[in-house]
Design an enzyme around this catalytic site. Structure first.
Site: not given
Length: 147
Positions: A71, A114
């Site tokens: 993302h 992350h």
């Protein structure tokens, strides 16, 4: 409204993008993959050392190999401290009404780890802001301004 959006992140659209990636790859190869401590292992790396040694070949390899697997963040950053942004501190898209962005795109920069944990924190904060705003609307007559 029934078609999926087409997202074009315009990878490698800035002239420094290839240079930055090439320098990172070269440093990785020079400092890590060519380390004496790894020589006893039979490792294969891609691209090859031959490609990394030639900046033109490396640039071509980067263009052909780049893909997104996670993302992206920082594409709709929060405007703050005099810096431009896309959303305000309550995730409202600037210049619009009733539209918020609540995901990793509001980060000022992509995190090195992350994005799941930080994105959950943004979601939690935004949920509180949205809940607060919706409760305030219940106490006002329709059409009245927020105080």
């Amino acid at each position: 409204p029934f078609t999926s959006p087409h997202l074009d992140y315009k990878p490698l659209s800035h002239s420094s993008d290839i240079d930055m990636l090439a320098n990172i790859i070269r440093r990785l190869y020079m400092k890590v993959f060519s380390a004496e401590s790894l020589q006893e292992f039979d490792i294969t790396v891609t691209p090859s050392f031959e490609i990394v040694a030639d900046i033109q070949k490396l640039a071509q390899w980067i263009r052909l190999s780049l893909y997104y697997y996670s993302h992206p963040g920082g594409t709709c950053r929060v405007a703050r401290d005099g810096l431009p942004g896309v959303v305000d501190h309550e995730f409202n898209v600037l210049g619009t009404h009733g539209l918020r962005v609540v995901d990793a795109s509001v980060f000022p920069e992509s995190p090195t780890g992350h994005t799941d944990g930080p994105s959950r924190m943004v979601g939690e904060l935004a949920a509180r802001v949205i809940t607060r705003d919706s409760r305030g609307k219940e106490d006002r007559p329709a059409g009245s301004a927020k105080s």
